[in-house]
Motif scaffolding. Sequence first.
Motif, PDB file in Angstrom:
ATOM      1  N   UNK A 265      54.223  45.863  15.047  1.00  0.00           N
ATOM      2  CA  UNK A 265      54.982  47.027  15.921  1.00  0.00           C
ATOM      3  C   UNK A 265      54.156  46.814  17.273  1.00  0.00           C
ATOM      4  N   UNK A 266      52.614  47.336  16.925  1.00  0.00           N
ATOM      5  CA  UNK A 266      51.983  47.450  18.116  1.00  0.00           C
ATOM      6  C   UNK A 266      51.652  46.095  18.927  1.00  0.00           C
ATOM      7  N   UNK A 271      51.728  42.603  23.717  1.00  0.00           N
ATOM      8  CA  UNK A 271      52.307  41.590  24.434  1.00  0.00           C
ATOM      9  C   UNK A 271      53.124  41.750  25.732  1.00  0.00           C
ATOM     10  N   UNK A 272      53.668  43.027  25.728  1.00  0.00           N
ATOM     11  CA  UNK A 272      54.427  43.488  27.015  1.00  0.00           C
ATOM     12  C   UNK A 272      53.170  43.986  27.878  1.00  0.00           C
ATOM     13  N   UNK A 459      42.465  42.563  18.096  1.00  0.00           N
ATOM     14  CA  UNK A 459      42.849  41.678  19.152  1.00  0.00           C
ATOM     15  C   UNK A 459      44.298  41.103  18.644  1.00  0.00           C
ATOM     16  N   UNK A 460      45.155  41.329  19.774  1.00  0.00           N
ATOM     17  CA  UNK A 460      46.716  41.635  19.436  1.00  0.00           C
ATOM     18  C   UNK A 460      47.112  40.228  18.908  1.00  0.00           C
ATOM     19  N   UNK A 461      46.311  39.158  19.154  1.00  0.00           N
ATOM     20  CA  UNK A 461      46.740  37.652  18.732  1.00  0.00           C
ATOM     21  C   UNK A 461      46.564  37.503  17.137  1.00  0.00           C
ATOM     22  N   UNK A 462      45.530  38.338  16.563  1.00  0.00           N
ATOM     23  CA  UNK A 462      45.249  38.013  15.259  1.00  0.00           C
ATOM     24  C   UNK A 462      45.864  38.779  14.250  1.00  0.00           C
ATOM     25  N   UNK A 463      46.565  37.975  13.201  1.00  0.00           N
ATOM     26  CA  UNK A 463      47.414  38.401  12.309  1.00  0.00           C
ATOM     27  C   UNK A 463      46.698  38.789  11.139  1.00  0.00           C
ATOM     28  N   UNK A 464      45.648  37.846  10.587  1.00  0.00           N
ATOM     29  CA  UNK A 464      44.954  38.146   9.689  1.00  0.00           C
ATOM     30  C   UNK A 464      43.394  37.645   9.798  1.00  0.00           C
ATOM     31  N   UNK A 465      42.413  38.544   9.330  1.00  0.00           N
ATOM     32  CA  UNK A 465      41.031  37.983   9.418  1.00  0.00           C
ATOM     33  C   UNK A 465      40.503  38.002   7.954  1.00  0.00           C
TER      34      UNK A 465
END
Length: 584
Positions: A265-266, A271-272, A459-465
């Motif tokens: 959600x965040x 992205x905006x 970081x907003x682009x990272x889904x999983x680490x």
Amino acid sequence: MLATRARQTPNANAHWSLDIHGQWSPTNISQFYLQAVDLAWQLKTLGIEKGQTVIVLAASSSQWELAHHAILMLGGVIVGIDPEETAEHLETISTLVKIDAMIIDRVGRLEKFGDSVFNQISTVISLEDASESGKSKLHSVTIHDHLDEKLDHTVLSTAIFPNDIATIIFTSGTTGTPKGIAYRHEQIVTAIQAILDTFPEIGQAPCHLVCWLPLSNLFQRIVNLCALAGGSEIFFVTQPQKIIEYLPQINPHVFIAVPRFYEKLYQEVENKLNRQPKPIYHLLCYCLSAGENDSPVGCLFRFINRRLFKSFTSLFGCNIRYLISGSAPIPIWLLKRFYATGLLILESYGLSENVVPIAANRGNDYRFGTVGKPLSPNRVILAEDGELLVKGSGVFGGYVAEQQEDRRLTTDGYLASGDYAEIDEHGYIRLTGRKSDVFKTSTGRKIAPVEIEDLLKSHSKIEHAVVFGANRKFLTTLVTVGAKRPEDAGEMLDFARKLAKTLAETAAELPNYKRPVGAVLSFSSLSVERNELTRNLKLLRRNIQRDYGAWINQLYDALDNGDSIIHQQPLLIEPNIVLLKLPT
């Protein structure tokens, strides 16, 4: 409990469901109680008796909830199974407990399992018409909308005692092998009381709650029971993928979700933000940063941010008191960002082996970066090695069908949580790492990967680490991104270079030995279907190591080789895999 509420407040709304016209339609306590009694009679006619084990294999809905109460009325033992569960797991479960009956929401569910499981179950009951199925032991029941209040209630005459088994849950944790845990009626009641004491707002009408997590998960069922006991109204969302669409309509006062939901959600907010002109971008980021402070100035900025980010905060409606996060750790940066917009997330912590949540932050007593303080029935201590131990009336007595005494219970009855923790002078518990996840590098450094992974995911682009480095000289990480893969090779390398720089800057606040030296970048998300994530979206590290092990080894080889091109530019290995060296 349901019978008591039906006597006390028969006309109060029990729950809401979407009707065929897409409108929210209420069911009052009295009608719900009568429906449950009627369904209990139908189940009893089909042979369901006290002590029998009944599986419910259905999508979450008000029908699931009715089946839950009808089985409990008969003194049955309910087992919730996720509709997406594999046939192999169901077969394993059937070897651990004798399954007397199974309730399904539609006949098509049986196609997935075939005859091997079907033949082991005495009675299969469908909530839809099964007259044309051709299966002799498949029966149908009907849920009636309008019932006579003179309905015979003697179905409830079966004596149910506090120490009778109410439910058996099956947890596979991060091992993948189902283990059964039985809980008694008295333990369920203890959990309900503990949660209402911790979150009293649930018992302060009006209070809207959302049932959108799987009812196969015991926690969602207990939340629904808390709503019943406290007088809250439950809204059933049968299509979880539409939860964002429904939340403003439901207007919840308290909302519960897993960390990944809040993260995704965040990400939309980020992205905006990234699409704004530079001056506006920096202004909004400043407002968010200022709103994180717990000071009069921070309070002012949270008031401002609530309006600046109205398109985000209004997703939860206008009644929201706080949000609750559980099932997995939530990054502290995410808690602060939500807080900066005026949305408070309270992190809680529990284990399948304790029906009572172990600890939780409260609406008036919270500290970010901790899981709060223990709930009243729990006594917590730290073992010599720092592992959190818990004792209380909600702790299980051992796994079902295991012959040996459970090794997670100490000799004095404490449950070994498997989590390292710290407890401060005010009683707040901070988890420092999963015991089974902690590893040592070849230099002898002990690494708890979650702390590093949470930081990288900021970081907003990272889904999983996922951090690796057991018995290695240095750490590396797998990162999966939600961004679309660039088609052009040049654009791909440019994207990879920028990401490597961002990861290095993000990790700069860590000590040198905790900073990943390289990364495997994947444009493929980790998935439940490939057994890389549990159904609660926890990492299955062994399986991830299995799936990505070859590329991780290749990354280490390249980083150790001074002549490798990875020291000059990222290595494109496959269309969706890039190997990176992080700049120092």
